[in-house]
Design a protein around this motif. Sequence first.
Motif, short mmCIF file in Angstrom:
data_model
loop_
_atom_site.label_atom_id
_atom_site.label_comp_id
_atom_site.label_asym_id
_atom_site.label_seq_id
_atom_site.Cartn_x
_atom_site.Cartn_y
_atom_site.Cartn_z
N SER A 117 -81.25 24.91 -12.86
CA SER A 117 -82.22 24.28 -13.97
C SER A 117 -83.19 25.31 -14.54
O SER A 117 -83.58 26.14 -14.16
CB SER A 117 -82.95 23.02 -13.33
N ASP B 71 -78.98 3.32 -25.53
CA ASP B 71 -78.43 3.43 -24.18
C ASP B 71 -78.88 4.35 -23.05
O ASP B 71 -78.66 4.41 -21.99
CB ASP B 71 -76.55 3.54 -24.22
N SER B 72 -79.52 5.43 -23.71
CA SER B 72 -79.86 6.47 -22.73
C SER B 72 -81.03 7.31 -23.62
O SER B 72 -80.97 8.49 -23.99
CB SER B 72 -78.79 7.55 -22.40
N ILE C 155 -84.53 9.35 -23.93
CA ILE C 155 -85.09 10.18 -23.12
C ILE C 155 -86.56 10.70 -23.62
O ILE C 155 -86.99 10.69 -24.59
CB ILE C 155 -84.30 11.69 -23.49
N GLN D 213 -78.74 18.45 -26.20
CA GLN D 213 -77.56 18.78 -25.32
C GLN D 213 -78.34 19.34 -23.93
O GLN D 213 -77.69 18.86 -22.87
CB GLN D 213 -76.83 19.88 -25.91
N LEU E 128 -79.59 16.61 -21.94
CA LEU E 128 -78.59 15.64 -21.13
C LEU E 128 -77.86 16.62 -20.03
O LEU E 128 -77.51 16.01 -18.98
CB LEU E 128 -77.37 15.61 -22.28
N GLN E 129 -77.76 17.71 -20.31
CA GLN E 129 -77.33 18.61 -18.98
C GLN E 129 -78.30 18.47 -17.88
O GLN E 129 -77.80 18.15 -16.71
CB GLN E 129 -77.12 20.09 -19.31
N HIS E 130 -79.52 18.63 -18.11
CA HIS E 130 -80.41 18.52 -16.92
C HIS E 130 -80.52 17.04 -16.58
O HIS E 130 -80.34 17.02 -15.03
CB HIS E 130 -81.88 18.53 -17.76
N ILE E 131 -80.25 16.07 -17.31
CA ILE E 131 -80.20 14.59 -16.58
C ILE E 131 -79.07 14.14 -16.08
O ILE E 131 -78.89 13.69 -15.09
CB ILE E 131 -80.68 13.71 -17.75
N GLN E 132 -77.85 14.65 -16.78
CA GLN E 132 -76.50 14.03 -16.25
C GLN E 132 -75.60 15.02 -15.59
O GLN E 132 -74.61 14.67 -15.21
CB GLN E 132 -75.98 13.46 -17.66
N GLY E 133 -76.33 16.54 -15.83
CA GLY E 133 -75.24 17.46 -15.14
C GLY E 133 -74.33 17.81 -16.01
O GLY E 133 -73.21 18.56 -15.54
N ARG E 134 -73.76 17.43 -17.12
CA ARG E 134 -72.53 17.47 -17.84
C ARG E 134 -72.73 18.78 -18.85
O ARG E 134 -74.13 19.27 -19.35
CB ARG E 134 -72.14 16.42 -19.03
#
Length: 404
Positions: free
Chosen positions: A3, A42-43, A45, A334, A337-343
């Motif tokens: 992270s 829907d998501s 932040i 983006q 989203l990587q930080h939150i969802q791991g994608r």
Amino acid sequence: MSSIFTDDVRTAANPYKVLIAGGCYSGLSAAINLLERCDTIDSPIPVEITIVDERDGFFHVIGSPLALATRSYAEKAWVEYKDVKVLQRPDVRFVHGSLNKIDCETKMATISEGQTTRTETYDFFIAATGLRRAWPVVPQALSRKSYLMESGTHIDSVTNSTAPILVVGGGAVGIEMAAELKEVKPNVNVTLAHSRDKLLSAEPLPDMVKDCALELTQQTGVEVLLNHRLTSATPAKNENGIGVFEVEFSNGHKMVASQVIMAISKSTPSTDFLPKAALSTDGYVNIQPTMQLAPETPNAASHFAVGDLIHWSGIKRCGAAMHEGKFAGLNIHQIMLQHIQGREPVFNRLGEIPPMIGLAVGKNAVSYGPEGMNHGPQVMQRFFEDDLGFRIVWDHLRLGGMNA
């Protein structure tokens, strides 16, 4: 997953902090596009955006030539940030001040606000402070009130002229200043002097564009002097005791001017607050195609630069600045989203920008890009309408509100 954040829990009480230096085209574009993505139902932040700018409002820099020619447009061209409706929300804060220093390693900014200097931490930083341009290329005032006084004084001085107004410098700014002044005040004699044998000589444009710019400028009634390098402009008085300037050029040509407007100052990137390692030799910010700083900068993934201050191909333009700001906002989303969802993030990447220009010349305009050259009143309408692009920019950035 590794992270880039020190605290992995993000809530409304502990949002992502985004600091943006500069509240013009690219900075506002970054903020608005990032917020639009973070607001997704829907998501959603949690985010907190701070925009720091030396001015107290958005100034439409493209409109500067007209803002310095007519009071009614000057009133319109500067909008205080409190009147930029799209950003009047609790998670956006404007700071009327300047950045002294960015410490990329600790993610800490030193900000001057009035007589106070303080530090502020952030998760993401966007440099969007653009170029420093001298008067009268752009107003130097930092508040709308003082700007209206500054522009009003200038307008009075040029519109009450008895001898010709001399505009020095045949780049885009000089051409537009001379043409707008002649358009607004047709009774005023306007002369444009340029040191080279072609207008727009500093730009990587074909001769047909430069020749078209000359023809359109002359059609407005502006007298154009090519190969005229200014050597002196000495204050004097005419036979009626009115202040004028005795002007001389290196080729020996002399003239008397009521006012001499310098449109040739070299613009310098406003990047003193960034570490030297992030900058090119001439002070522009080295970036990756993702708008992130070059990898040798500490925490480069969290630091972005957009707009006129980046070291990139292409002629500096408003459209490119807004495009780059959008990419920065989307790419920060983006990473969130990587930080939150791991994608894995899917980044927008800036490509090579070919030489392009849109130049307003009185009632006409000339445009040039990969599709070729066009000119005429229809080009003026498409690129600038009747307010040097103010409405186009205002609506494109949705500054009057997301539903405007």
